[in-house]
Motif scaffolding. Structure first.
Motif, PDB file in Angstrom:
ATOM      1  N   THR A 250       0.554  -0.973   0.129  1.00 35.75           N
ATOM      2  CA  THR A 250      -0.163   0.059   0.027  1.00 35.75           C
ATOM      3  C   THR A 250       1.018   1.065  -0.184  1.00 35.75           C
ATOM      4  O   THR A 250      -0.090   2.628  -0.472  1.00 35.75           O
ATOM      5  CB  THR A 250      -0.789  -0.117   1.213  1.00 35.75           C
ATOM      6  N   GLY A 251       1.823   1.691   0.207  1.00 32.60           N
ATOM      7  CA  GLY A 251       2.962   2.960   0.330  1.00 32.60           C
ATOM      8  C   GLY A 251       2.894   3.044   1.772  1.00 32.60           C
ATOM      9  O   GLY A 251       3.916   3.897   2.106  1.00 32.60           O
ATOM     10  N   ARG A 252       2.043   2.573   2.529  1.00 30.87           N
ATOM     11  CA  ARG A 252       1.580   3.387   4.052  1.00 30.87           C
ATOM     12  C   ARG A 252       3.278   3.677   4.787  1.00 30.87           C
ATOM     13  O   ARG A 252       3.914   2.313   4.474  1.00 30.87           O
ATOM     14  CB  ARG A 252       0.914   2.529   5.042  1.00 30.87           C
ATOM     15  N   GLN A 253       3.235   4.863   5.080  1.00 34.51           N
ATOM     16  CA  GLN A 253       4.590   4.479   6.664  1.00 34.51           C
ATOM     17  C   GLN A 253       4.362   5.094   7.657  1.00 34.51           C
ATOM     18  O   GLN A 253       3.547   4.886   7.828  1.00 34.51           O
ATOM     19  CB  GLN A 253       5.495   5.477   5.555  1.00 34.51           C
ATOM     20  N   LEU A 254       5.723   3.906   8.371  1.00 32.91           N
ATOM     21  CA  LEU A 254       5.314   4.639   9.887  1.00 32.91           C
ATOM     22  C   LEU A 254       6.633   4.362  10.820  1.00 32.91           C
ATOM     23  O   LEU A 254       7.217   3.682  10.039  1.00 32.91           O
ATOM     24  CB  LEU A 254       4.515   3.369  10.629  1.00 32.91           C
ATOM     25  N   ARG A 255       6.803   5.504  11.341  1.00 36.16           N
ATOM     26  CA  ARG A 255       7.981   6.488  11.904  1.00 36.16           C
ATOM     27  C   ARG A 255       8.260   5.612  13.876  1.00 36.16           C
ATOM     28  O   ARG A 255       7.092   5.637  13.883  1.00 36.16           O
ATOM     29  CB  ARG A 255       8.380   7.447  11.505  1.00 36.16           C
TER      30      ARG A 255
END
Length: 334
Positions: free
Chosen positions: A246-251
């Protein structure tokens, strides 16, 4: 004719599945056929009735029956026309549902998930396309799924090798619909088959209804592929986690012990739920890892399942003869 053009190039980023020991392939060869109901009859006994050489039952004649199937001995003893019904002899058809989505390109151990999937496909494909048996393929996880009809021998393996040359998308391919792929397999598998689903089983849980439908008419094995870093986070400070589909990012800050523990607990619970769902559907389930040997656990799983089925096979195999004997004894008493 040289097969070099179809060889898969190995690179450090794509190391491949590793060696496939001949001894383990032989073990798989002995057990893979037992993953479908019935045993050898030219290779595999069908669970369906039809024309064949093995008696399933003798029953009274009804208009429309083929007169060539009349069982004259029983007819003479009973005074009523009977016909024989045989077990239909069929080759084993194996359908391989292969996940080639972006998440399969992930790997932090000795190889990627795609490399393990490739090895499973090659090992099972080698066995499933031999001795007249046929191999079909549905490769899913891209905008344009690949479908190869069941083929025997070199043709079946060639189609598989050409499909394996397609690299998984690295990102942005969208969430994988395993459910849609299983619906497609259901439409294509017209006779009872062995269906092997090779995937990481990540993404939407849209696969339960179609998998239940498949398991009702076929023998299904789910091969789940995991990577250690999907289950635990290392303590390396700040990380940017990316969902490759999905390309979703999380730091996240992996220095937090509480975060690492919560991540591990959530990952374990999620994988346990997948395992429970597969078991509840009556589907065989084996977990393989990108770390260490993946072929031996697969061979051990199939061998264990093969033994369980083998205990049931003698009773099944003698059922037609036992039924015929019981019918004859009943006729003699009358």
């Amino acid at each position: 004719m040289s097969s070099a053009p179809h060889a898969i190039e190995r690179t450090p980023d794509r190391p491949g599945p590793g060696p496939l020991p001949e001894t383990l392939l032989r073990a798989l060869d002995l057990t893979i056929g037992r993953r479908i109901e019935g045993m050898l009859a030219g290779d595999h006994r069908s669970s369906l009735l039809g024309h064949g050489s093995e008696l399933a039952q003798v029953r009274p004649y009804v208009p429309g029956d083929d007169v060539r199937r009349i069982e004259w001995n029983v007819t003479a003893r009973t005074g009523e026309t009977h016909v024989r019904v045989d077990l239909a002899e069929r080759v084993l058809v194996t359908w391989l549902a292969l996940d080639v989505s972006a998440s399969m390109s992930f790997g932090t151990a000795e190889r990627r998930k795609a490399d393990v999937a490739e090895g499973v496909a090659l090992a099972l494909g080698h066995l499933a396309s031999r001795r007249g048996n046929r191999l079909g393929l549905v490769a899913f996880g891209t905008d344009d799924p690949t479908t190869i009809p069941p083929l025997a021998g070199r043709a079946g393996m060639l189609g598989l090798l050409l499909s394996l040359r397609r690299e998984p998308l690295l990102d942005g391919g969208g969430a994988t619909s395993l459910g849609a792929a299983l619906h497609l397999v259901s439409k294509l598998a017209r006779q009872r088959s062995l269906v092997v689903v090779v995937s990481d089983f990540r993404g939407p849980r849209d696969w339960r209804p179609p998998l239940l439908q498949l398991a009702g008419g076929h023998d299904v094995l789910a091969v789940e592929i995991r990577d250690p870093r999907e289950e635990t986070l290392p303590n390396v400070g700040e990380l940017r986690l990316v969902d490759p589909e999905t390309g979703r990012q999380l730091r996240v800050d992996t220095a937090s012990r509480r975060l690492r523990e919560r991540f591990a607990a959530a990952a374990a619970a999620e994988r346990a739920e997948v395992a429970r769902e597969l078991t509840s559907l009556g589907v065989g389930h084996v977990v393989l890892s990108t770390e260490g040997d993946w072929l031996r656990p697969l061979a051990l799983h199939l061998r264990r399942k093969g033994r369980n089925l083998q205990k049931q096979i003698p009773a099944r195999a003698t059922t037609p003869e036992a039924a015929a004997t019981a019918a004859r004894r009943s006729e003699e008493r009358e």
